[in-house]
Design a protein around this motif. Structure first.
Motif, PDB file in Angstrom:
ATOM      1  N   VAL A 133     -42.204  18.792  -9.769  1.00  0.00           N
ATOM      2  CA  VAL A 133     -42.191  20.271 -10.038  1.00  0.00           C
ATOM      3  C   VAL A 133     -43.018  20.729 -11.278  1.00  0.00           C
ATOM      4  CG1 VAL A 133     -40.025  20.545  -9.257  1.00  0.00           C
ATOM      5  CG2 VAL A 133     -39.990  20.148 -11.532  1.00  0.00           C
ATOM      6  N   ILE A 134     -43.845  20.007 -11.783  1.00  0.00           N
ATOM      7  CA  ILE A 134     -44.688  20.121 -12.826  1.00  0.00           C
ATOM      8  C   ILE A 134     -46.063  20.357 -12.478  1.00  0.00           C
ATOM      9  CG2 ILE A 134     -45.614  19.175 -15.049  1.00  0.00           C
ATOM     10  CD1 ILE A 134     -42.878  18.161 -15.355  1.00  0.00           C
ATOM     11  N   ASP A 135     -46.851  21.384 -12.538  1.00  0.00           N
ATOM     12  CA  ASP A 135     -48.258  21.515 -12.314  1.00  0.00           C
ATOM     13  C   ASP A 135     -49.294  21.522 -13.292  1.00  0.00           C
ATOM     14  OD1 ASP A 135     -47.722  23.935 -13.737  1.00  0.00           O
ATOM     15  OD2 ASP A 135     -48.178  25.328 -12.095  1.00  0.00           O
ATOM     16  N   LYS A 136     -48.756  20.941 -14.653  1.00  0.00           N
ATOM     17  CA  LYS A 136     -49.938  20.788 -15.541  1.00  0.00           C
ATOM     18  C   LYS A 136     -49.823  19.300 -15.752  1.00  0.00           C
ATOM     19  CE  LYS A 136     -50.182  24.955 -17.222  1.00  0.00           C
ATOM     20  NZ  LYS A 136     -49.402  25.738 -18.097  1.00  0.00           N
ATOM     21  N   PRO A 137     -50.925  18.792 -16.534  1.00  0.00           N
ATOM     22  CA  PRO A 137     -51.238  17.314 -16.954  1.00  0.00           C
ATOM     23  C   PRO A 137     -49.816  17.011 -17.545  1.00  0.00           C
ATOM     24  CG  PRO A 137     -53.124  18.653 -17.630  1.00  0.00           C
ATOM     25  CD  PRO A 137     -51.910  19.721 -17.337  1.00  0.00           C
ATOM     26  N   LEU A 138     -49.486  15.725 -17.038  1.00  0.00           N
ATOM     27  CA  LEU A 138     -48.173  15.016 -17.280  1.00  0.00           C
ATOM     28  C   LEU A 138     -48.390  13.571 -17.717  1.00  0.00           C
ATOM     29  CD1 LEU A 138     -45.009  15.251 -16.697  1.00  0.00           C
ATOM     30  CD2 LEU A 138     -45.549  14.219 -14.487  1.00  0.00           C
ATOM     31  N   LEU A 139     -47.479  13.258 -18.902  1.00  0.00           N
ATOM     32  CA  LEU A 139     -47.630  11.942 -19.490  1.00  0.00           C
ATOM     33  C   LEU A 139     -46.163  11.393 -19.364  1.00  0.00           C
ATOM     34  CD1 LEU A 139     -48.807  13.699 -22.375  1.00  0.00           C
ATOM     35  CD2 LEU A 139     -50.056  11.717 -21.794  1.00  0.00           C
ATOM     36  N   ASN A 140     -46.233  10.135 -18.957  1.00  0.00           N
ATOM     37  CA  ASN A 140     -44.827   9.361 -18.872  1.00  0.00           C
ATOM     38  C   ASN A 140     -44.844   8.692 -20.478  1.00  0.00           C
ATOM     39  OD1 ASN A 140     -43.056   7.289 -18.561  1.00  0.00           O
ATOM     40  ND2 ASN A 140     -43.913   6.412 -16.720  1.00  0.00           N
ATOM     41  N   LEU A 141     -43.392   9.294 -21.016  1.00  0.00           N
ATOM     42  CA  LEU A 141     -43.131   8.803 -22.318  1.00  0.00           C
ATOM     43  C   LEU A 141     -42.159   7.642 -22.298  1.00  0.00           C
ATOM     44  CD1 LEU A 141     -42.523  12.161 -24.001  1.00  0.00           C
ATOM     45  CD2 LEU A 141     -44.815  11.145 -23.552  1.00  0.00           C
ATOM     46  N   GLU A 142     -42.064   7.010 -21.097  1.00  0.00           N
ATOM     47  CA  GLU A 142     -40.844   6.065 -20.624  1.00  0.00           C
ATOM     48  C   GLU A 142     -40.022   6.466 -19.729  1.00  0.00           C
ATOM     49  OE1 GLU A 142     -39.210   3.342 -23.737  1.00  0.00           O
ATOM     50  OE2 GLU A 142     -37.860   2.270 -22.150  1.00  0.00           O
ATOM     51  N   SER A 143     -40.153   5.840 -18.509  1.00  0.00           N
ATOM     52  CA  SER A 143     -39.524   6.109 -17.470  1.00  0.00           C
ATOM     53  C   SER A 143     -38.510   4.896 -16.990  1.00  0.00           C
ATOM     54  CB  SER A 143     -40.499   6.486 -16.143  1.00  0.00           C
ATOM     55  OG  SER A 143     -41.253   5.355 -15.818  1.00  0.00           O
ATOM     56  N   ALA A 144     -37.948   4.823 -15.667  1.00  0.00           N
ATOM     57  CA  ALA A 144     -37.102   3.835 -15.363  1.00  0.00           C
ATOM     58  C   ALA A 144     -37.898   2.490 -15.641  1.00  0.00           C
ATOM     59  CB  ALA A 144     -36.553   3.999 -14.098  1.00  0.00           C
ATOM     60  N   MET A 145     -39.075   2.414 -15.151  1.00  0.00           N
ATOM     61  CA  MET A 145     -39.642   1.140 -14.986  1.00  0.00           C
ATOM     62  C   MET A 145     -40.937   1.159 -15.675  1.00  0.00           C
ATOM     63  SD  MET A 145     -37.763  -1.183 -13.307  1.00  0.00           S
ATOM     64  CE  MET A 145     -35.952  -0.789 -12.878  1.00  0.00           C
ATOM     65  N   ASN A 146     -41.377   1.986 -16.307  1.00  0.00           N
ATOM     66  CA  ASN A 146     -42.716   1.991 -17.123  1.00  0.00           C
ATOM     67  C   ASN A 146     -42.634   2.653 -18.342  1.00  0.00           C
ATOM     68  OD1 ASN A 146     -45.571   1.483 -17.046  1.00  0.00           O
ATOM     69  ND2 ASN A 146     -45.638   2.155 -14.866  1.00  0.00           N
ATOM     70  N   HIS A 147     -43.760   2.163 -19.196  1.00  0.00           N
ATOM     71  CA  HIS A 147     -44.043   2.797 -20.499  1.00  0.00           C
ATOM     72  C   HIS A 147     -45.472   2.457 -20.709  1.00  0.00           C
ATOM     73  CE1 HIS A 147     -43.165   4.327 -24.353  1.00  0.00           C
ATOM     74  NE2 HIS A 147     -42.378   3.570 -24.790  1.00  0.00           N
ATOM     75  N   PRO A 148     -46.235   3.344 -19.799  1.00  0.00           N
ATOM     76  CA  PRO A 148     -47.889   3.205 -20.147  1.00  0.00           C
ATOM     77  C   PRO A 148     -48.450   3.217 -21.598  1.00  0.00           C
ATOM     78  CG  PRO A 148     -47.186   5.180 -19.057  1.00  0.00           C
ATOM     79  CD  PRO A 148     -46.006   4.492 -19.228  1.00  0.00           C
ATOM     80  N   CYS A 149     -47.560   3.957 -22.452  1.00  0.00           N
ATOM     81  CA  CYS A 149     -48.049   4.574 -23.667  1.00  0.00           C
ATOM     82  C   CYS A 149     -47.948   3.317 -24.488  1.00  0.00           C
ATOM     83  CB  CYS A 149     -47.482   5.691 -24.252  1.00  0.00           C
ATOM     84  SG  CYS A 149     -47.914   7.067 -23.219  1.00  0.00           S
TER      85      CYS A 149
END
Ligand code: CP
Length: 331
Positions: A133-149
Motif C-alpha cells: 500500500v506504499i507508493d514511495k521508496p521503502l526501507l526495511n528496518l527489520e522484518s520477520a526474516m530480514n535486516h538488510p541495513c
C-alpha cells in the motif's frame, strides 16, 4: 533505488558500489545532498540503533525525518488483513501507511516476526501486505526474516577492518532468556555468503536455520565463491575462524511454542561466548554482534570489552551504510 528490502535484490557489484559510496560520504561529507527531503520511520517494535542512526544519517545529509511508534502517542495500527477491528487498534495500516507516505519522500518500517507460524513469517506476509500500500521508496528496518541495513553495515565493518573476503565466518547461536526472531541470523548468513566467505552456522540441536534461509545463502555463496554449512560442533566450527558473529534466535523445531523452546534453551546456558571459544580461531579473529546484547548471558564481559570485539564499529556503520542507501534513494 526505489526499495531497500533485501540484499538479495541487488547484485554483488551493486552492494560493493554502495559501500564505496558509504566510504566516500565518510571522507567527503555532503551536508546538503538531501536538503528538503523527508524520511518517515515507522517502528512497530523497539529500537536504539536503527532509529537513531537513520535520524542522524538523514540530518547529516541535510534532510529531516519523523518517527511514528504506533500506539505510543499515535493511534494503534492494525496490521492483520480482514481483522474485525473491535479491539485496541483504531486504524488499519491500509489507511495509516499511505497517509504517512504522502507526507514524506521515503518510508522505513520495522515489523518483527509474529513468531507463531514459521511459514507465514518466512513468506514475510505482514511486511508484504504493508509494502503493497506504499507508493514511495521503502526501507526495511527489520522484518520477520530480514535486516538488510544491519547486513550492509556488517559487510562494511568487515571491509573496514580488512577481514579476508573469502575468510571463515562463523554465525553462532548464543543464549538468551527467550526466543528471538530469525531476521538477523538470516541476513547475516546471506550477507557473508554474498561477500564470498566460508560460512559456518554453529547451533545446538533444535536451532537449525530453516532450509529456505540456508538455500538462499547457498545460492549467494555459489555466485561469490563461498560456501555455507551448519554444525553443532563448536571446536570444528571455530577452527581458523576470522569472524565469530554471535546471535540469539528461537528454536525452529519449537517455533511459536514458547514453553517447548524454554525447556530446550534451559540446558544451553553454556552457549555464552567466553575467551576460550577463540582457542583454535585465527589469531586476529573478530567478535561481532548486532546489539542489543545481554552481558554474561550471550557473551562475557571479557569478550565484549576485549580487543576482538568490533560491536561498536558495527553500530557506527549502521549510520554510514544507511547514508549511502538514503543518498542513492533520494538524491
Ligand atoms: N541492531 C539493531 O537493529 O539494533 P536496534 O534494535 O537497537 O535498532
Amino acid at each position: 533505488m526505489h526499495r531497500f528490502l533485501d540484499l538479495a535484490d541487488f547484485s554483488r557489484d551493486d552492494i560493493v558500489a554502495l559501500l564505496e559510496l558509504a566510504r566516500r560520504l565518510e571522507t567527503h561529507p555532503e551536508p546538503r545532498a538531501l536538503a528538503g527531503r523527508i524520511l518517515g520511520l515507522v517502528f512497530f517494535n523497539p529500537s536504539l540503533r536503527t532509529l537513531a542512526s537513520f535520524q542522524a544519517g538523514m540530518a547529516r545529509l541535510g534532510g529531516s525525518s519523523f518517527v511514528i511508534t504506533p500506539g505510543q502517542g499515535t493511534w494503534q495500527l492494525e496490521t492483520r488483513l480482514g481483522a474485525i477491528m473491535d479491539g485496541a487498534a483504531a486504524e488499519h495500516v491500509r489507511e495509516g501507511l499511505p497517509v504517512l507516505a504522502s507526507y514524506c519522500d521515503a518510508l522505513g518500517i520495522r515489523a518483527f516476526a509474529e513468531g507463531r507460524d514459521l511459514a507465514a513469517d518466512l513468506a514475510e506476509t505482514r511486511f508484504a501486505a504493508m509494502a503493497e500500500v506504499i507508493d514511495k521508496p521503502l526501507l526495511n528496518l527489520e522484518s520477520a526474516m530480514n535486516h538488510p541495513c544491519q547486513a550492509l553495515a556488517d559487510w562494511k565493518t568487515m571491509d573496514d577492518l580488512a577481514v579476508p573476503q573469502h575468510g571463515k565466518f562463523v554465525l553462532s547461536w548464543v543464549s538468551h532468556p527467550r526466543a528471538l526472531p530469525l531476521a538477523v541470523p538470516a541476513a547475516a548468513v546471506h550477507m557473508a555468503a554474498m561477500r564470498g566467505m566460508e560460512v559456518v552456522v554453529l547451533r545446538p540441536e533444535g536451532y537449525a536455520l530453516p532450509p529456505a534461509i540456508i538455500a538462499k545463502a547457498r545460492a549467494a555463496a555459489d555466485a561469490a565463491g563461498g560456501s555455507v554449512r551448519e554444525t553443532s560442533e563448536r571446536d570444528d566450527a571455530l577452527a581458523g575462524a576470522h569472524v565469530l558473529y554471535a546471535k540469539e534466535w528461537g528454536s525452529t523445531t519449537h517455533y511459536g511454542d514458547a514453553e517447548g523452546d524454554a525447556k530446550l534453551r534451559a540446558k544451553l546456558a553454556d552457549w555464552c561466548v567466553t575467551p576460550d571459544w577463540f582457542g583454535r580461531a585465527d589469531p586476529a579473529c573478530r567478535f561481532m554482534h548486532c546489539l542489543p546484547v545481554r552481558r554474561n548471558v550471550a557473551v562475557t564481559d571479557a569478550v565484549l570489552d576485549g580487543p576482538r570485539s568490533i560491536v561498536q564499529r558495527e553500530a557506527y556503520n549502521r549510520m554510514t551504510a544507511q547514508m549511502a542507501v538514503l543518498h542513492r534513494m533520494l538524491s
